[in-house]
Design an enzyme around this catalytic site. Structure first.
Site, PDB file in Angstrom:
ATOM      1  N   CYS A  75       2.099   6.642  -4.994  1.00 15.00           N
ATOM      2  CA  CYS A  75       1.561   5.482  -4.274  1.00 15.00           C
ATOM      3  C   CYS A  75       0.563   4.803  -5.204  1.00 15.00           C
ATOM      4  O   CYS A  75      -0.187   5.488  -5.915  1.00 15.00           O
ATOM      5  CB  CYS A  75       0.878   5.950  -2.994  1.00 15.00           C
ATOM      6  SG  CYS A  75       0.003   4.642  -2.106  1.00 15.00           S
ATOM      7  N   CYS A 114       4.488  -1.345  -6.653  1.00  6.12           N
ATOM      8  CA  CYS A 114       4.409  -0.695  -5.342  1.00  6.12           C
ATOM      9  C   CYS A 114       5.497   0.384  -5.228  1.00  6.12           C
ATOM     10  O   CYS A 114       6.685   0.085  -5.412  1.00  6.12           O
ATOM     11  CB  CYS A 114       4.620  -1.769  -4.274  1.00  6.12           C
ATOM     12  SG  CYS A 114       4.603  -1.148  -2.598  1.00  6.12           S
ATOM     13  N   ASP A 156       2.871  -6.126  -5.991  1.00  5.28           N
ATOM     14  CA  ASP A 156       2.535  -4.986  -5.131  1.00  5.28           C
ATOM     15  C   ASP A 156       2.268  -5.522  -3.729  1.00  5.28           C
ATOM     16  O   ASP A 156       2.097  -6.729  -3.535  1.00  5.28           O
ATOM     17  CB  ASP A 156       1.284  -4.270  -5.679  1.00  5.28           C
ATOM     18  CG  ASP A 156       0.843  -3.125  -4.775  1.00  5.28           C
ATOM     19  OD1 ASP A 156       1.714  -2.369  -4.294  1.00  5.28           O
ATOM     20  OD2 ASP A 156      -0.372  -2.991  -4.502  1.00  5.28           O
ATOM     21  N   SER A 157       2.182  -4.618  -2.774  1.00  6.59           N
ATOM     22  CA  SER A 157       1.860  -5.017  -1.405  1.00  6.59           C
ATOM     23  C   SER A 157       0.416  -5.496  -1.276  1.00  6.59           C
ATOM     24  O   SER A 157       0.062  -6.088  -0.264  1.00  6.59           O
ATOM     25  CB  SER A 157       2.104  -3.840  -0.461  1.00  6.59           C
ATOM     26  OG  SER A 157       1.352  -2.720  -0.891  1.00  6.59           O
ATOM     27  N   HIS A 165      -2.208   3.550  -4.683  1.00  6.93           N
ATOM     28  CA  HIS A 165      -3.624   3.843  -4.437  1.00  6.93           C
ATOM     29  C   HIS A 165      -4.057   5.219  -4.959  1.00  6.93           C
ATOM     30  O   HIS A 165      -5.232   5.441  -5.200  1.00  6.93           O
ATOM     31  CB  HIS A 165      -3.905   3.821  -2.937  1.00  6.93           C
ATOM     32  CG  HIS A 165      -3.823   2.468  -2.301  1.00  6.93           C
ATOM     33  ND1 HIS A 165      -2.778   1.593  -2.500  1.00  6.93           N
ATOM     34  CD2 HIS A 165      -4.673   1.845  -1.446  1.00  6.93           C
ATOM     35  CE1 HIS A 165      -2.984   0.498  -1.781  1.00  6.93           C
ATOM     36  NE2 HIS A 165      -4.120   0.626  -1.145  1.00  6.93           N
ATOM     37  N   GLU A 167      -8.921   2.499   0.783  1.00 13.32           N
ATOM     38  CA  GLU A 167      -9.294   1.085   0.942  1.00 13.32           C
ATOM     39  C   GLU A 167     -10.721   0.946   1.475  1.00 13.32           C
ATOM     40  O   GLU A 167     -11.374  -0.070   1.243  1.00 13.32           O
ATOM     41  CB  GLU A 167      -8.285   0.361   1.844  1.00 13.32           C
ATOM     42  CG  GLU A 167      -6.902   0.360   1.217  1.00 13.32           C
ATOM     43  CD  GLU A 167      -6.128  -0.914   1.402  1.00 13.32           C
ATOM     44  OE1 GLU A 167      -6.449  -1.672   2.322  1.00 13.32           O
ATOM     45  OE2 GLU A 167      -5.186  -1.136   0.624  1.00 13.32           O
TER      46      GLU A 167
HETATM   47  N1  DGL Z   1       1.520  -0.156  -2.434  1.00 17.83           N
HETATM   48  C1  DGL Z   1       1.972   0.850  -1.493  1.00 17.83           C
HETATM   49  C2  DGL Z   1       2.723   1.943  -2.254  1.00 17.83           C
HETATM   50  O1  DGL Z   1       2.531   2.142  -3.434  1.00 17.83           O
HETATM   51  C3  DGL Z   1       0.817   1.452  -0.713  1.00 17.83           C
HETATM   52  C4  DGL Z   1       0.176   0.491   0.269  1.00 17.83           C
HETATM   53  C5  DGL Z   1       1.151   0.007   1.338  1.00 17.83           C
HETATM   54  O2  DGL Z   1       1.505   0.788   2.257  1.00 17.83           O
HETATM   55  O3  DGL Z   1       1.590  -1.129   1.232  1.00 17.83           O
HETATM   56  O4  DGL Z   1       3.534   2.613  -1.665  1.00 17.83           O
END
Ligand code: DGL
Length: 297
Positions: A207, A96, A33-34, A209, A175
């Protein structure tokens, strides 16, 4: 590191004796993931597949992906995948949504190990859930402008009415740990209004999050809107994929979780741990610079 050579040690199942077969199944599921938001997917995986070893890699040095361009996110995704293959990952899960939208098709073409993102499972769950055919999708700018959810949904049902909306303020609010907060409620109400006006009956939380905001979104969306959590549906799809590919961990194994990040500091990690009730323990550090992209050059 070179992708082709890492990938080459993925043996064909037909050639394996029982000892080799067990060793192959014991290898970790590689998840990236990011950042640490993808731990929502890990949480779902651990509950559903407790025997599986998981290696999670979060690119918190370069988050957010949601505001970046397609070529950048694709390059990052290949780099992270290279690191996971070097850890012996038996399959790759792209937790992600943004990386799924922008990189999964090319990862799929480039790799010999199975690759699964979060979008196809989320779209399938939404198509199964909707009764009116009016589906909403929320995600980052990059996910929404890619049109990946619309394509996945329309492939399953071309007659759906889809409203897709970027909600870029959700990630920073989450966050900051403002999961149950009037400020966050205000933003949810504002973002949801056009979707409520469009009379959607199903909303995809597109997403990593957003599952952390599920109680607040459910409260403000009301009881008539089904929320589709892409993390949960991704875990179900991983279980099916491992069974299909003969890659499920032996039942007598107790799965372990290893976590590596690309930056040593992450203020969001305690928020995720608290919200998910997940103990991540020691976190390893990985550098992404210099990972060779043999497939792409
Ligand atoms: N992990 C990203 C997503 O699911 C969200 C956070 C980011 O913008 O990197 O799209």
């Amino acid at each position: 590191m070179d992708f082709a050579s890492v990938d080459a040690f993925i043996d064909s199942p037909a050639a394996l004796d029982p000892v080799e077969d067990r060793a192959r199944r014991q290898r970790p599921i590689g998840v990236f993931d990011s950042g640490v938001g993808g731990l929502t997917v890990v949480h779902a995986l651990r509950r559903l597949l407790p025997s599986e070893n998981i290696f999670y890699l979060g690119d918190n040095a370069r988050i957010p992906y949601g505001n970046k361009g397609a070529a950048t996110v694709e390059r990052y995704s290949f780099e992270l995948t290279g690191l996971l293959l070097a850890e012996g990952a038996k399959n790759i899960v792209v937790a992600c949504n943004t990386a799924t939208a922008l990189a999964v098709p090319r990862l799929h073409d480039a790799l010999r190990v199975p690759v699964l993102g979060v979008i196809a499972p989320g779209a399938a769950a939404a198509v199964a859930a909707t009764q009116t055919g009016r589906v909403g999708v929320i995600g980052t700018h990059a996910t929404i402008t890619s049109g990946a959810y619309e394509r996945a949904l329309r492939k399953l049902n071309p007659r759906l009415e889809i409203r897709a909306l970027a909600c870029p303020l959700f990630v920073p609010l989450i966050e900051e740990g403002l999961l149950d907060d009037p400020l966050t409620d205000q933003h949810i109400a504002r973002y949801l209004q056009p979707l409520l006006d469009a009379k959607i009956d199903t909303l995809i939380l597109g997403c990593t999050h957003y599952p952390l905001l599920q109680p607040a979104i459910a409260r403000l969306a009301g009881p008539d809107i089904r929320l589709v959590d892409s993390a949960q549906n991704c875990a179900l799809a991983v279980r099916d994929l491992l069974q299909r590919e003969n890659l499920s961990a032996p039942d007598d194994q107790t799965g372990t979780l290893q976590i590596a990040l690309t930056d040593s500091s992450d203020r969001f990690l305690p928020v995720v741990e608290r919200a998910l009730g997940l103990q991540v323990g020691d976190v390893q550090l990985r550098r992404v610079q210099g990972v060779a992209l043999a497939h792409a050059v």
